[in-house]
Design an enzyme around this catalytic site. Structure first.
Site, mmCIF file in Angstrom:
data_model
loop_
_atom_site.group_PDB
_atom_site.id
_atom_site.type_symbol
_atom_site.label_atom_id
_atom_site.label_comp_id
_atom_site.label_asym_id
_atom_site.label_seq_id
_atom_site.Cartn_x
_atom_site.Cartn_y
_atom_site.Cartn_z
ATOM 1 C CG HIS A 31 90.352 59.605 -57.374
ATOM 2 N ND1 HIS A 31 89.177 59.592 -56.632
ATOM 3 C CD2 HIS A 31 91.345 59.328 -56.490
ATOM 4 C CE1 HIS A 31 89.462 59.329 -55.371
ATOM 5 N NE2 HIS A 31 90.771 59.148 -55.248
ATOM 6 C CB VAL A 65 87.679 62.483 -53.431
ATOM 7 C CG1 VAL A 65 86.733 63.203 -54.391
ATOM 8 C CG2 VAL A 65 88.502 63.492 -52.635
ATOM 9 C CG ASN A 113 93.503 54.926 -52.401
ATOM 10 O OD1 ASN A 113 94.245 53.954 -52.318
ATOM 11 N ND2 ASN A 113 93.944 56.176 -52.325
ATOM 12 C CG HIS A 164 95.950 58.191 -56.382
ATOM 13 N ND1 HIS A 164 96.229 59.306 -55.608
ATOM 14 C CD2 HIS A 164 94.756 57.736 -55.947
ATOM 15 C CE1 HIS A 164 95.245 59.502 -54.739
ATOM 16 N NE2 HIS A 164 94.340 58.565 -54.916
ATOM 17 C CG ASP A 181 97.019 64.104 -54.403
ATOM 18 O OD1 ASP A 181 96.263 63.127 -54.503
ATOM 19 O OD2 ASP A 181 97.128 64.777 -53.349
ATOM 20 C CB ILE A 182 96.182 69.341 -53.007
ATOM 21 C CG1 ILE A 182 96.441 70.786 -52.603
ATOM 22 C CG2 ILE A 182 95.617 68.517 -51.865
ATOM 23 C CD1 ILE A 182 95.165 71.572 -52.287
#
Ligand code: 5GP
Ligand code: ZN
Length: 117
Positions: free
Chosen positions: A104, A100, A91, A106, A33-34
């Site tokens: 995905h 987004v 999420n 996390h 993750d950025i």
């Protein structure tokens, strides 16, 4: 729809936006993750734009979610965070904090994460 040209994560899979590949196979891509929220914070995504979120899952797509969880379990071991524990987060949509709309998972760990909220 397997690719969404407007989707950030589709662009990451296509290498149109740079990221660091932590794991890749025919089905999944994993990258940091950025904006990491823990010492280990990885995003596990299907390479195809198979669904926007868990709330958009269709009948017959259950195996994708199971495979994402299995991949997270293996990555946690590879990252050395499995013994002490970690957090897995999907999420979902606006109230769930999803930004987004390409499903995905996390994977967070490497320090005590405390209670949610
Ligand atoms: P969401 O809030 O949708 O569950 O999570 C999306 C995550 O993607 C966020 O934690 C955010 O920091 C991360 N993210 C957004 N843009 C980029 C990017 O360009 N590269 C990477 N590696 N992560 C990103
Ligand atoms: Zn996408």
């Amino acid at each position: 729809m397997l690719k969404d040209p407007a989707c950030l994560f589709c662009k990451i899979v296509a290498r149109e936006i740079p990221s660091t590949a932590i794991f890749e196979d025919g089905e999944f891509y994993v990258f940091p993750d950025i904006h990491p929220k823990a010492p280990v914070h990885l995003l596990i995504i299907p390479k195809d734009h198979v669904m926007a979120s868990v709330a958009d899952m269709q009948d017959g797509q259950e195996e994708i979610l199971g495979a994402m969880l299995h991949r997270a379990k293996l990555l946690a071991e590879q990252q050395g965070i499995a013994d002490q524990g970690y957090r897995l987060v999907f999420n979902v949509r606006h109230y769930g904090g999803q930004i987004v709309d390409h499903i995905h998972l996390h994977l967070l760990g490497g320090q005590p994460l405390g209670p949610l909220g």
